[in-house]
Design a protein around this motif. Structure first.
Motif, PDB file in Angstrom:
ATOM      1  N   PRO A   1     -17.667   7.544   0.613  1.00 18.44           N
ATOM      2  CA  PRO A   1     -17.116   8.338  -0.743  1.00 18.44           C
ATOM      3  C   PRO A   1     -17.541   7.493  -1.956  1.00 18.44           C
ATOM      4  N   LEU A   2     -17.507   6.232  -1.960  1.00 19.82           N
ATOM      5  CA  LEU A   2     -17.817   5.299  -3.081  1.00 19.82           C
ATOM      6  C   LEU A   2     -19.478   5.528  -3.415  1.00 19.82           C
ATOM      7  N   GLN A   3     -20.217   5.502  -2.434  1.00 23.82           N
ATOM      8  CA  GLN A   3     -21.493   5.443  -2.541  1.00 23.82           C
ATOM      9  C   GLN A   3     -21.899   7.032  -3.203  1.00 23.82           C
ATOM     10  N   MET A   4     -21.212   7.943  -2.438  1.00 20.66           N
ATOM     11  CA  MET A   4     -21.514   9.213  -3.078  1.00 20.66           C
ATOM     12  C   MET A   4     -21.238   9.499  -4.506  1.00 20.66           C
ATOM     13  N   ASN A   5     -19.946   8.858  -4.945  1.00 22.77           N
ATOM     14  CA  ASN A   5     -19.345   9.010  -6.214  1.00 22.77           C
ATOM     15  C   ASN A   5     -20.480   8.117  -7.223  1.00 22.77           C
ATOM     16  N   ASN A   6     -20.986   7.220  -6.722  1.00 19.81           N
ATOM     17  CA  ASN A   6     -21.661   6.259  -7.639  1.00 19.81           C
ATOM     18  C   ASN A   6     -23.065   7.381  -8.101  1.00 19.81           C
ATOM     19  N   ARG A   7     -23.457   7.743  -6.949  1.00 20.36           N
ATOM     20  CA  ARG A   7     -24.728   8.677  -7.151  1.00 20.36           C
ATOM     21  C   ARG A   7     -24.435  10.043  -7.881  1.00 20.36           C
ATOM     22  N   LEU A   8     -23.282  10.480  -7.765  1.00 18.73           N
ATOM     23  CA  LEU A   8     -22.974  11.488  -8.676  1.00 18.73           C
ATOM     24  C   LEU A   8     -22.805  11.269  -9.922  1.00 18.73           C
ATOM     25  N   ALA A   9     -22.212   9.957 -10.242  1.00 16.85           N
ATOM     26  CA  ALA A   9     -22.460   9.408 -11.597  1.00 16.85           C
ATOM     27  C   ALA A   9     -23.483   9.376 -12.484  1.00 16.85           C
TER      28      ALA A   9
ATOM     29  N   GLN B   1     -29.853  20.201   3.265  1.00 16.08           N
ATOM     30  CA  GLN B   1     -30.727  18.599   3.410  1.00 16.08           C
ATOM     31  C   GLN B   1     -30.062  17.534   2.938  1.00 16.08           C
ATOM     32  N   PHE B   2     -29.235  17.738   1.750  1.00 16.00           N
ATOM     33  CA  PHE B   2     -28.375  16.782   1.293  1.00 16.00           C
ATOM     34  C   PHE B   2     -27.398  16.245   2.062  1.00 16.00           C
ATOM     35  N   ALA B   3     -26.753  17.187   2.736  1.00 15.22           N
ATOM     36  CA  ALA B   3     -25.644  16.771   3.746  1.00 15.22           C
ATOM     37  C   ALA B   3     -26.204  15.837   4.729  1.00 15.22           C
ATOM     38  N   LYS B   4     -27.310  16.172   5.087  1.00 15.68           N
ATOM     39  CA  LYS B   4     -28.113  15.391   6.172  1.00 15.68           C
ATOM     40  C   LYS B   4     -28.354  13.866   5.781  1.00 15.68           C
ATOM     41  N   GLN B   5     -28.684  14.067   4.279  1.00 17.59           N
ATOM     42  CA  GLN B   5     -29.260  12.728   3.636  1.00 17.59           C
ATOM     43  C   GLN B   5     -28.069  11.739   3.320  1.00 17.59           C
ATOM     44  N   TYR B   6     -26.977  12.373   3.358  1.00 11.58           N
ATOM     45  CA  TYR B   6     -25.655  11.616   3.012  1.00 11.58           C
ATOM     46  C   TYR B   6     -24.741  11.104   4.184  1.00 11.58           C
TER      47      TYR B   6
ATOM     48  N   LEU C   1     -23.051  17.096  -4.460  1.00 14.98           N
ATOM     49  CA  LEU C   1     -22.282  16.093  -4.319  1.00 14.98           C
ATOM     50  C   LEU C   1     -20.900  16.630  -5.065  1.00 14.98           C
ATOM     51  N   GLN C   2     -21.191  17.425  -6.171  1.00 20.48           N
ATOM     52  CA  GLN C   2     -19.982  17.928  -6.791  1.00 20.48           C
ATOM     53  C   GLN C   2     -19.024  18.842  -5.812  1.00 20.48           C
ATOM     54  N   SER C   3     -19.694  19.354  -4.681  1.00 23.02           N
ATOM     55  CA  SER C   3     -19.018  20.162  -3.597  1.00 23.02           C
ATOM     56  C   SER C   3     -18.444  19.278  -2.592  1.00 23.02           C
ATOM     57  N   ALA C   4     -19.277  18.347  -2.219  1.00 24.61           N
ATOM     58  CA  ALA C   4     -18.911  17.656  -1.004  1.00 24.61           C
ATOM     59  C   ALA C   4     -18.128  16.534  -1.071  1.00 24.61           C
ATOM     60  N   ALA C   5     -18.186  15.636  -2.305  1.00 23.84           N
ATOM     61  CA  ALA C   5     -17.696  14.551  -2.475  1.00 23.84           C
ATOM     62  C   ALA C   5     -16.188  14.159  -2.536  1.00 23.84           C
ATOM     63  N   PRO C   6     -15.517  15.434  -3.040  1.00 26.15           N
ATOM     64  CA  PRO C   6     -13.837  15.522  -2.916  1.00 26.15           C
ATOM     65  C   PRO C   6     -13.523  15.585  -1.459  1.00 26.15           C
ATOM     66  N   GLY C   7     -14.277  16.562  -0.773  1.00 28.67           N
ATOM     67  CA  GLY C   7     -13.824  16.696   0.757  1.00 28.67           C
ATOM     68  C   GLY C   7     -13.997  15.251   1.461  1.00 28.67           C
TER      69      GLY C   7
ATOM     70  N   LYS D   1     -35.171  20.206 -10.551  1.00 22.86           N
ATOM     71  CA  LYS D   1     -34.697  21.162  -9.715  1.00 22.86           C
ATOM     72  C   LYS D   1     -33.708  20.725  -8.464  1.00 22.86           C
ATOM     73  N   SER D   2     -34.585  19.719  -7.912  1.00 21.59           N
ATOM     74  CA  SER D   2     -34.026  19.130  -6.737  1.00 21.59           C
ATOM     75  C   SER D   2     -32.773  18.373  -6.903  1.00 21.59           C
ATOM     76  N   GLU D   3     -32.946  17.540  -8.522  1.00 27.30           N
ATOM     77  CA  GLU D   3     -31.587  16.737  -8.685  1.00 27.30           C
ATOM     78  C   GLU D   3     -30.453  17.485  -9.025  1.00 27.30           C
ATOM     79  N   ASN D   4     -30.738  19.008  -9.460  1.00 31.19           N
ATOM     80  CA  ASN D   4     -29.486  19.736  -9.724  1.00 31.19           C
ATOM     81  C   ASN D   4     -29.022  20.269  -8.510  1.00 31.19           C
ATOM     82  N   LEU D   5     -29.644  20.443  -7.272  1.00 32.08           N
ATOM     83  CA  LEU D   5     -29.225  20.808  -6.105  1.00 32.08           C
ATOM     84  C   LEU D   5     -28.536  19.852  -5.580  1.00 32.08           C
ATOM     85  N   GLU D   6     -29.136  18.459  -5.772  1.00 31.59           N
ATOM     86  CA  GLU D   6     -28.248  17.329  -5.130  1.00 31.59           C
ATOM     87  C   GLU D   6     -26.861  17.370  -5.913  1.00 31.59           C
TER      88      GLU D   6
END
Length: 658
Positions: free
Chosen positions: A327-335, A317-322, A354-360, A345-350
């Motif tokens: 990458p800059l936007q994803m890293n900002n949200r990750l921070a 669901q987050f893959a579709k959301q992002y 992001l920790q998994s997908a942002a580097p790729g 719980k939802s934020e932990n999943l998100e």
């Protein structure tokens, strides 16, 4: 069987009563008696001659008939074989064909026989022969009919038995056995042959039915064997052999089921691994299919991998959301999520996503920024198709590039990696391929064209530089390149002459001024500019049938201007080399004349003075040093860099340019 009609003898009609004779005595005189004696003698002589002639005729006609008969019999041996080979299936019509041939032969044989006794004997002989011939034809035709009936019956068995091996109709075996019973009852063969046929047909049917069931469901076939379904149809040996073969099929089916289950689980685990990689790359996954794999894994007892699949489905669901985010936007949200103490719980999943997908996603962006939006973009973030031969397509791609670059806060490549690779392959097909690709890039504006050229031939500074030349200038450059390949000394004037010395000095000035004005340029790019200037000179001189000794200052000025992407228009020079307060040579932005440059420099200096960033000395006492497209620092004759009031290098940035 109805008897064939034979040949009846034909009897010739007997002679009628003879004429009434008058006795010699009735003549009433002795003359009559004498005449009678003489007449008797003559009559006896004639009678003997007639009898001899008749005997000779009978012998001749009989000999002729038997000769013809022998020839006919010999010919009929071949005729019978011919008629048999041409007969219809089952011998239909063969007897009639033989009878018709004999009828015609009989008419030919009896022609010319006048003696009744010969005719009677000939007809009897022919009747006997012809009757035997017809009887032989009848016997052969009957054999053919019986043979066809048996053959048809066997073919029926084969077709029906083949059906039993492939049908799942539960009534098929009973129907087949009934068909064989009815078929056997009407076969024109002896009872023992009929019984043997029926027994063999029933065995074949039973074996075929069992083989088909064993192939489709060997467990069900085992049950039917145990119930005795085939006991009355097969011998004990046949039944035991069939049971052994079915047991092998049962084992094979069990092994296949286990193999399929193992393959299915392996495929499910592979799907989970693939989905994990897709999520790590920022891609979306087929959640519905992955859910099926999860359920199969859970049912097999592999709960660990099943839970991994479940987590990937949640992250999808987050893959579709992002999709569409950089990458800059994803890293900002990750921070933001990492800094939060009490995450839901939802934020932990998100956060996990992001920790998994942002580097790729960041890696994909660095490698192919235009392709990144083709892969992860949505709506108008997806680059429109590019067709360099279609101005509207080029315009749409350039507009997209500028819009997305502005939104991303950095320059996005104008070409995707795949598009650049395709053009690279074409550009590497010799000089013609290189020129063709450069010509197609002319449809793209200068700034994006230079970037596209860097993507296409990243290690070829000459290609990047050539992309900035006008088509006419580029044509002279390529022509000059070929001239110099053929004659490396073409641009070496004859220094033994005054004109040659002057030409040699001009070439030296060209090289020195380009070196001085572009000293901050990457060496490969500087070399590309120098090479283009020389190649343009060679192409221009050769095209006008001139030698290097004829070089003039105007030739040198044109070469420098064109090599730097400049032009001459309305009597003014745009781009090329200019001079700042004396002989301080510098590169003029290709969109400006030398006077435009001077005006722009003073305007920029005035604006910086008012902004509190003015230079600490008059620019007239220094000269501009090119450090990038339309960007300059300033340096004194002593080599000291001009600073601003804050102690930083004073930079003039005119924007645009080459």
């Amino acid at each position: 069987m109805a008897a064939e009609q034979g040949y009846s003898a034909q009897i010739m009609p007997s002679a009628g009563p003879g004429p009434v004779l008058t006795s010699p005595a009735a003549m009433g005189s002795g003359v009559g008696a004498a005449l009678e004696g003489a007449g008797d003698a003559v009559h006896a002589s004639q009678l003997r001659a007639y009898q001899v002639q008749r005997e000779q005729d009978r012998q001749s006609q009989a000999a002729d008939f038997y000769h013809k008969l022998a020839q006919t019999q010999q010919a009929n041996d071949a005729l019978v074989q011919q008629l048999r080979s041409g007969a219809e299936p089952g011998g239909a019509g063969h007897v009639q064909n033989v009878a018709a041939a004999l009828e015609k032969q009989g008419q030919d044989l009896f022609g010319g026989i006048t003696e009744q006794s010969v005719m009677q004997a000939a007809r009897q002989q022919w009747e006997s022969y012809a009757t035997g011939m017809v009887r032989g034809a009848q016997d052969w035709a009957e054999g053919q009919r019986i043979g066809k009936t048996v053959s048809d019956s066997l073919n029926t068995v084969n077709v029906t038995v083949n059906r039993l091996m492939h049908t799942d109709d539960p009534q098929a075996l009973a129907q087949t056995l009934a068909l064989f019973e009815n078929q056997a009852a009407h076969m024109p063969v002896p009872p023992d042959v009929r019984d043997k046929f029926l027994r063999n047909a029933r065995e074949q049917a039973a074996l075929a039915d069992l083989a088909g069931k064993s192939a489709r469901d060997p467990q069900a076939a085992s049950a039917l064997l145990d119930q005795g379904l085939y006991d009355s149809l097969l011998s004990p040996e046949q039944r035991d052999q069939a049971a052994r073969e079915n047991a092998v099929a049962v084992s094979r089916a069990d092994a296949l089921v286990r193999q399929q289950q193992a393959a299915g689980l392996a495929q499910a685990r592979e799907m989970v691994a693939t989905a994990k990689a897709q999520i790590a790359n920022g891609d979306t996954i087929d959640a519905a299919t992955l859910a099926q794999a999860r359920d199969a894994l859970r049912a097999s007892g592999d709960t660990s991998t099943a839970e991994s699949a479940n987590g990937l489905i949640a992250q999808d669901q987050f893959a579709k959301q992002y999709l569409g985010q950089t990458p800059l936007q994803m890293n900002n949200r990750l921070a933001v999520l990492q800094a939060k103490d009490n995450r839901t719980k939802s934020e932990n999943l998100e956060l996990n996503y992001l920790q998994s997908a942002a580097p790729g996603r960041a890696s994909a962006f660095r490698e192919d920024s235009a392709g990144y939006f083709a892969r992860y973009g949505t709506g108008n973030l997806v680059p429109p198709p590019l067709n360099l031969a279609d101005p509207q397509s080029v315009q749409a791609r350039v507009a997209w590039n500028r819009r997305v670059s502005g939104a991303a806060g950095q320059q996005i490549n104008v070409l995707t990696k795949d598009e650049a690779w395709s053009l690279q392959q074409a550009a590497q097909q010799g000089a013609a391929g290189r020129q063709s690709v450069l010509a197609s890039l002319d449809a793209i504006p200068d700034q994006e064209r230079y970037q596209a050229a860097m993507q296409i031939m990243p290690g070829d500074a000459g290609f990047r530089h050539e992309s900035q030349l006008s088509p006419e200038v580029r044509r002279y450059v390529f022509e000059g390149r070929e001239v110099l390949k053929a004659n490396v000394a073409f641009l070496k004037p004859d220094t033994k002459t005054m004109t040659g010395v002057q030409a040699s000095r001009l070439l030296g000035v060209l090289g020195a001024e380009l070196q001085k004005s572009l000293g901050q340029m990457d060496p490969a790019d500087l070399e590309a500019v120098k090479r283009s200037a020389g190649e343009w000179l060679a192409g221009n001189l050769s095209g006008h049938s001139r030698a290097a000794d004829s070089l003039t200052p105007w030739d040198i000025r044109q070469a420098a201007t064109y090599a730097l992407g400049g032009k001459f228009m309305d009597g003014r020079q745009y781009g090329g080399l200019g001079r700042w307060h004396g002989d301080n040579v510098f590169v003029v932005p290709e969109s400006m004349s030398e006077m435009d440059f001077v005006t722009a420099v003073y305007r920029d200096r005035w604006a910086k003075f008012h902004a509190g960033h003015g230079p600490t000395m008059a620019l007239e006492n220094a000269h501009p040093v090119w450090i990038g497209p339309a960007k300059y620092r300033w340096e004194t004759a002593a080599g000291r860099t001009v600073r601003d009031v804050h102690g930083h290098d004073f930079i003039t940035d005119l924007g645009g340019g080459q």
